[in-house]
Design a protein around this motif. Structure first.
Motif: not given
Length: 123
Positions: A65, A67-70
């Motif tokens: 990930y 910043d919390d984006q896969k």
């Protein structure tokens, strides 16, 4: 009653592929926490995942990930993952191991990095 206890012990063995315990560890080898990475050069995430008991089940998943984006899925317990086209600024890179066995569980390890451009100035 004893047969029921034995059955439970046997079934519990099938649902223990990835036990989220203190023995399961995610190690991000590089980049180090606080590293400064240049976005004009190839960057790589190097990692190692030590699974409790050495078992990794078909219902267990590993992801990268930003910043919390896969960003993507990891297919090996150790290796490298290319970090391409990272945006300028400060970011958190994480590896998450998700077990969907008997009880859903998640384990993660993160590092914070600063991405800078050609002139070396983070934006």
């Amino acid at each position: 009653m004893r047969k029921l206890v034995r059955l439970f012990v046997v079934l519990a063995g099938f649902y223990a592929p990835l036990v989220m315990s203190a023995e399961t560890k995610i190690e991000i080898i590089s980049p180090e926490n606080g590293a400064r990475l240049q976005n004009t050069k190839p960057n790589t995430l190097e990692y190692r995942i030590n699974v409790a008991g050495g078992n990794f089940g078909h219902r267990d998943r590993m992801y990268v990930y930003l910043d919390d984006q896969k960003l993507g899925k990891l297919y090996q317990l150790s290796g490298q993952y290319p970090l391409e086209k990272l945006p300028l600024g400060k970011h958190e890179i994480c590896i998450r191991v998700i077990s969907e066995a008997a009880a859903p569980a998640e384990l993660q390890q993160c590092v914070t990095v600063s991405i800078f451009g050609f002139r070396g100035m983070p934006r």
